[in-house]
Design a protein around this motif. Structure first.
Motif, mmCIF file in Angstrom:
data_model
loop_
_atom_site.group_PDB
_atom_site.id
_atom_site.type_symbol
_atom_site.label_atom_id
_atom_site.label_comp_id
_atom_site.label_asym_id
_atom_site.label_seq_id
_atom_site.Cartn_x
_atom_site.Cartn_y
_atom_site.Cartn_z
ATOM 1 N N VAL A 106 44.985 63.675 72.860
ATOM 2 C CA VAL A 106 45.973 63.248 71.863
ATOM 3 C C VAL A 106 46.943 64.385 71.559
ATOM 4 O O VAL A 106 46.536 65.511 71.302
ATOM 5 N N GLU A 107 48.226 64.074 71.588
ATOM 6 C CA GLU A 107 49.253 65.087 71.350
ATOM 7 C C GLU A 107 49.701 65.155 69.898
ATOM 8 O O GLU A 107 50.127 66.204 69.424
ATOM 9 N N GLU A 108 49.598 64.017 69.220
ATOM 10 C CA GLU A 108 50.193 63.970 67.877
ATOM 11 C C GLU A 108 49.538 62.884 67.036
ATOM 12 O O GLU A 108 49.174 61.814 67.539
ATOM 13 N N LEU A 109 49.368 63.183 65.757
ATOM 14 C CA LEU A 109 48.902 62.191 64.791
ATOM 15 C C LEU A 109 50.141 61.574 64.163
ATOM 16 O O LEU A 109 50.822 62.193 63.347
ATOM 17 N N GLY A 110 50.467 60.357 64.581
ATOM 18 C CA GLY A 110 51.686 59.702 64.123
ATOM 19 C C GLY A 110 51.416 58.713 63.009
ATOM 20 O O GLY A 110 50.312 58.641 62.469
ATOM 21 N N GLU A 111 52.433 57.919 62.705
ATOM 22 C CA GLU A 111 52.312 56.961 61.597
ATOM 23 C C GLU A 111 53.101 55.700 61.891
ATOM 24 O O GLU A 111 54.206 55.747 62.457
ATOM 25 N N VAL A 112 52.527 54.554 61.525
ATOM 26 C CA VAL A 112 53.244 53.288 61.609
ATOM 27 C C VAL A 112 54.195 53.207 60.420
ATOM 28 O O VAL A 112 53.772 53.359 59.273
ATOM 29 N N THR A 113 55.478 53.000 60.675
ATOM 30 C CA THR A 113 56.438 52.919 59.575
ATOM 31 C C THR A 113 56.833 51.482 59.244
ATOM 32 O O THR A 113 57.293 51.210 58.141
ATOM 33 N N ALA A 114 56.625 50.563 60.192
ATOM 34 C CA ALA A 114 56.947 49.162 59.913
ATOM 35 C C ALA A 114 56.253 48.267 60.927
ATOM 36 O O ALA A 114 56.059 48.653 62.079
ATOM 37 N N VAL A 115 55.871 47.065 60.473
ATOM 38 C CA VAL A 115 55.282 46.051 61.348
ATOM 39 C C VAL A 115 55.987 44.735 61.071
ATOM 40 O O VAL A 115 56.024 44.263 59.937
ATOM 41 N N GLU A 116 56.564 44.149 62.117
ATOM 42 C CA GLU A 116 57.242 42.867 62.002
ATOM 43 C C GLU A 116 56.449 41.818 62.770
ATOM 44 O O GLU A 116 56.251 41.944 63.987
ATOM 45 N N LYS A 117 55.968 40.795 62.071
ATOM 46 C CA LYS A 117 55.217 39.725 62.706
ATOM 47 C C LYS A 117 56.178 38.752 63.372
ATOM 48 O O LYS A 117 57.124 38.264 62.753
ATOM 49 N N LEU A 118 55.896 38.454 64.647
ATOM 50 C CA LEU A 118 56.770 37.578 65.423
ATOM 51 C C LEU A 118 55.947 36.446 66.037
ATOM 52 O O LEU A 118 55.826 36.333 67.249
ATOM 53 N N GLY A 119 55.377 35.607 65.190
ATOM 54 C CA GLY A 119 54.527 34.535 65.683
ATOM 55 C C GLY A 119 53.240 35.112 66.250
ATOM 56 O O GLY A 119 52.446 35.707 65.528
ATOM 57 N N ASP A 120 53.044 34.945 67.579
ATOM 58 C CA ASP A 120 51.832 35.470 68.208
ATOM 59 C C ASP A 120 52.031 36.884 68.744
ATOM 60 O O ASP A 120 51.203 37.404 69.489
ATOM 61 N N ALA A 121 53.125 37.531 68.352
ATOM 62 C CA ALA A 121 53.406 38.902 68.764
ATOM 63 C C ALA A 121 53.792 39.721 67.532
ATOM 64 O O ALA A 121 53.942 39.192 66.435
ATOM 65 N N SER A 122 53.918 41.017 67.723
ATOM 66 C CA SER A 122 54.339 41.900 66.636
ATOM 67 C C SER A 122 55.247 42.986 67.183
ATOM 68 O O SER A 122 55.146 43.372 68.354
ATOM 69 N N ARG A 123 56.135 43.467 66.337
ATOM 70 C CA ARG A 123 56.994 44.603 66.690
ATOM 71 C C ARG A 123 56.642 45.765 65.771
ATOM 72 O O ARG A 123 56.685 45.641 64.552
ATOM 73 N N PHE A 124 56.252 46.882 66.373
ATOM 74 C CA PHE A 124 55.842 48.062 65.631
ATOM 75 C C PHE A 124 56.923 49.128 65.675
ATOM 76 O O PHE A 124 57.545 49.348 66.717
ATOM 77 N N ARG A 125 57.113 49.768 64.527
ATOM 78 C CA ARG A 125 57.964 50.962 64.453
ATOM 79 C C ARG A 125 57.033 52.118 64.115
ATOM 80 O O ARG A 125 56.270 52.058 63.140
ATOM 81 N N LEU A 126 57.079 53.175 64.940
ATOM 82 C CA LEU A 126 56.145 54.282 64.777
ATOM 83 C C LEU A 126 56.873 55.616 64.776
ATOM 84 O O LEU A 126 57.851 55.800 65.512
ATOM 85 N N ARG A 127 56.383 56.528 63.939
ATOM 86 C CA ARG A 127 56.971 57.869 63.864
ATOM 87 C C ARG A 127 56.100 58.856 64.634
ATOM 88 O O ARG A 127 54.885 58.923 64.435
ATOM 89 N N GLY A 128 56.770 59.627 65.498
ATOM 90 C CA GLY A 128 56.105 60.675 66.265
ATOM 91 C C GLY A 128 57.144 61.635 66.798
ATOM 92 O O GLY A 128 57.776 61.367 67.829
ATOM 93 N N LEU A 129 57.349 62.732 66.089
ATOM 94 C CA LEU A 129 58.427 63.660 66.452
ATOM 95 C C LEU A 129 58.219 64.263 67.831
ATOM 96 O O LEU A 129 59.179 64.460 68.583
ATOM 97 N N LEU A 130 56.976 64.561 68.183
ATOM 98 C CA LEU A 130 56.714 65.196 69.470
ATOM 99 C C LEU A 130 56.850 64.216 70.626
ATOM 100 O O LEU A 130 57.530 64.497 71.616
ATOM 101 N N VAL A 131 56.203 63.050 70.507
ATOM 102 C CA VAL A 131 56.184 62.121 71.644
ATOM 103 C C VAL A 131 57.543 61.466 71.891
ATOM 104 O O VAL A 131 57.799 60.967 72.992
ATOM 105 N N THR A 132 58.419 61.461 70.890
ATOM 106 C CA THR A 132 59.747 60.869 71.092
ATOM 107 C C THR A 132 60.752 61.883 71.641
ATOM 108 O O THR A 132 61.847 61.504 72.055
ATOM 109 N N GLU A 133 60.361 63.153 71.640
ATOM 110 C CA GLU A 133 61.261 64.184 72.163
ATOM 111 C C GLU A 133 61.446 63.987 73.672
ATOM 112 O O GLU A 133 60.508 64.075 74.461
ATOM 113 N N GLY A 134 62.646 63.681 74.081
ATOM 114 C CA GLY A 134 62.942 63.465 75.489
ATOM 115 C C GLY A 134 62.585 62.078 75.990
ATOM 116 O O GLY A 134 62.800 61.763 77.170
#
Length: 205
Positions: A6-34
């Motif tokens: 594991v490179e980073e302990l991140g956080e879920v910032t938002a969850v959008e329910k889309l019927g039988d699916a979901s859209r997640f927004r997650l914060r991770g400064l290291l893993v999003t770099e590049g």
């Protein structure tokens, strides 16, 4: 392909329910770099595809298959998650071969603290017991770990202070679910030998 380191302990910032699916927004400064659109990032051991990026956060769409097979459906805004980028070709393989394809879920049964480490007992679904062996490798919420004891319906792991401090296993409590991925090599060997759960090996005559 991941290594379960594991490179980073991140956080879920938002969850959008889309019927039988979901859209997640997650914060991770290291893993999003590049990172860029279409890249893979493991979230609690589940390989997800980046569909949007910005300000140290990324968005991933999670389909019903993933929600049904993993514990991602229980995540909500504020949940902490383990994050890992794919292994770079030519890099060191610090853990073991991890695909990010969750095989099932277990639950933390109990935690036993020691002076310098902690033993954690985790329940094991019946269909995964044949893949888990003492001193073998298993991925728990995306963390590559060594099995200390393999029981009929559980296994134990020993966590060092670094793992406790830098991953979600430091904050999870008895009863909490965890994603499990067993060694893919064991599954290939089983398939090649023709000894699957649906096709049991015949006893010697």
């Amino acid at each position: 392909m991941f290594t379960g380191i594991v490179e980073e302990l991140g956080e879920v910032t938002a969850v959008e329910k889309l019927g039988d699916a979901s859209r997640f927004r997650l914060r991770g400064l290291l893993v999003t770099e590049g990172a860029k659109h279409g890249d893979s990032i493991a979230v609690n051991g589940v390989c997800l595809t980046v569909v949007d990026l910005g300000d140290g956060e990324f968005t991933a769409d999670v389909m019903a298959e993933t929600l049904n097979r993993s514990g991602l459906g229980a995540l909500e805004a504020g949940s902490r998650v383990n994050l890992e980028r794919p292994m770079a070709v030519g890099g060191r393989l610090g853990g073991h071969i991890v695909q990010g394809h969750v095989d099932g879920t277990g639950r933390i049964v109990e935690r036993t603290a020691s002076e310098h480490w902690e033993i954690v007992k985790i329940s094991l679904p019946a269909h995964l017991t044949r893949y888990v062996v003492e001193k073998g490798s298993i991925t728990v919420d995306g963390i590559s770990l060594t099995v200390v004891d393999a029981g009929p319906d559980y296994f134990t792991i020993s966590l060092i202070p670094t793992t406790l401090a830098l991953t979600t296993l430091g904050i999870k409590e008895p009863g909490d679910p965890v994603n499990l991925e067993v060694d893919v090599i064991a599954k290939y060997v089983e398939r090649l030998l023709g000894t699957t759960a649906s096709e049991p090996e015949e006893p010697a005559k």
